[in-house]
Design a protein around this motif. Structure first.
Motif, PDB file in Angstrom:
ATOM      1  N   GLU A 225      19.730  -0.844 -33.403  1.00 57.63           N
ATOM      2  CA  GLU A 225      18.947   0.073 -34.206  1.00 57.63           C
ATOM      3  C   GLU A 225      18.924   1.378 -34.060  1.00 57.63           C
ATOM      4  OE1 GLU A 225      17.029  -0.705 -37.450  1.00 57.63           O
ATOM      5  OE2 GLU A 225      18.052  -2.651 -37.030  1.00 57.63           O
TER       6      GLU A 225
ATOM      7  N   LEU B 175      12.738   3.474 -37.286  1.00 57.28           N
ATOM      8  CA  LEU B 175      13.162   2.087 -36.898  1.00 57.28           C
ATOM      9  C   LEU B 175      12.758   0.956 -37.645  1.00 57.28           C
ATOM     10  CD1 LEU B 175      13.722   2.342 -33.003  1.00 57.28           C
ATOM     11  CD2 LEU B 175      15.496   2.858 -34.590  1.00 57.28           C
TER      12      LEU B 175
ATOM     13  N   LYS C  40      22.037   3.524 -34.824  1.00 60.26           N
ATOM     14  CA  LYS C  40      22.363   3.486 -36.260  1.00 60.26           C
ATOM     15  C   LYS C  40      21.674   4.997 -36.695  1.00 60.26           C
ATOM     16  CE  LYS C  40      22.750  -1.317 -37.516  1.00 60.26           C
ATOM     17  NZ  LYS C  40      21.880  -2.364 -38.046  1.00 60.26           N
TER      18      LYS C  40
ATOM     19  N   HIS D 286      21.947  -7.981 -37.562  1.00 56.28           N
ATOM     20  CA  HIS D 286      22.233  -6.687 -37.306  1.00 56.28           C
ATOM     21  C   HIS D 286      23.730  -6.219 -37.600  1.00 56.28           C
ATOM     22  CE1 HIS D 286      18.331  -4.827 -36.125  1.00 56.28           C
ATOM     23  NE2 HIS D 286      18.198  -6.062 -35.257  1.00 56.28           N
TER      24      HIS D 286
END
Length: 311
Positions: free
Chosen positions: A185, A176, A188, A264
């Motif tokens: 995060e 991360l 993903k 993000h």
């Protein structure tokens, strides 16, 4: 590093990152971070103690402030130990289950804080627009029920996220970008379709942070309309001065939160350090600055804290 076998397991490990490219300076960087952590804990604890011990502060405005202090303490406790562990001991490993738990607390507390800031805006609007009805509208039992509703909303909206994440297979690089876990995060890292997670996360933000911020803006439009109708310039300034602390708290909270969400989702080309910096600002600055702002701008809180330390 990749999670083996492409399956989800609670024993799987995620690696957290401090500040990329500045690993050698982590011990020195930890000094201001630790100072901010201590100040935020002491500041919010002092706010809570002052409100608890002074019966004259058992009013809706200060009860909402105590809720804000509790959520700020929760955000500090749920994130800073992980950050300092990386800076001090290079303790970068976190299990998948612990990561899910951390992101649950961080996101639910953030949405609770958003609701508290909205309630504080409503408190100021009622105090300025309907001062004679203030005590009858914002009774202490009603304030308590509002607090429980804030907690229920934050927990209920974030509760599905760990379960939505658990259903994925994780077979990509398990590193991360931050020193703590965020839903944006973690999802993903999955090698399966994350459309449901992405859409649900966006809807939650829109219907909480988006709606809350719009309602706060509407509250201040109504407040400004009322203040401008006051004939005396001195009274206008006095009315607006009661809102300064809350406006600062709103800006400190929503600016980095909205900025981080935008980066993000839409800022794939943004510099890595910018994303990391925004993540730290989002979690560290509001718990640090809120007690300072309210102690400086609120006479009753300032007087009580000065009295408390002088004893």
């Amino acid at each position: 590093m990749a999670l083996h076998n492409g399956t989800t397991s609670d024993s799987q490990v995620i690696w957290l990152t401090g500040i990329p490219g500045m690993e050698a300076s982590h011990p020195w960087i930890s000094i201001p971070f630790c100072a901010m952590y201590i100040i935020s804990i002491l500041g919010n604890a002092a706010i809570l103690f002052a409100i608890k011990t002074d019966r004259s502060l058992h009013e809706p405005m200060y009860l909402f402030l105590s809720m804000l202090a509790v959520t700020d303490l929760g955000l500090s406790f749920s994130s800073m130990p992980t950050i300092l562990g990386i800076f001090w001991f290079n303790a970068r490993e976190i299990s998948l289950r612990a990561c899910f738990a951390q992101l649950f607390f961080i996101h639910s507390l953030s949405f609770i804080e958003s609701a508290v800031l909205l309630a504080m805006a409503f408190d100021r609007m009622v105090a300025i627009r309907s001062p004679l009805r203030y005590a009858s509208i914002l009774t202490l039992p009603r304030v308590g029920k509002m607090g429980l509703a804030f907690v229920f909303r934050g927990v209920a909206l974030i509760f599905p996220l760990p379960f939505l994440l658990r259903r994925h297979r994780y077979c990509r690089a398990n590193v991360l970008l931050h020193s703590y876990c965020l839903h944006q995060e973690v999802m993903k890292l999955a090698c399966s379709d994350i459309t449901v997670n992405s859409v649900y996360g966006m809807l939650v933000i829109v219907f909480t942070v988006g709606v809350d911020s719009l309602l706060i803006l509407l509250s201040y439009i109504l407040i400004l309309k009322t203040v401008l109708s006051i004939a005396s310039r001195e009274e206008r300034l006095k009315a607006l001065n009661t809102c300064v602390s809350h406006i600062c708290a709103v800006l400190l909270f929503y600016t980095p939160m909205i900025g981080l969400s935008v980066i993000h989702r839409f800022g794939k080309g943004s510099p890595l350090l910018v994303r990391v910096f925004m993540g730290y600002v989002y979690l560290l600055v509001p718990p640090l600055m809120n007690p300072i702002v309210y102690s400086v701008k609120t006479k009753q809180i300032r007087a009580r804290i000065i009295l408390m330390f002088s004893k």
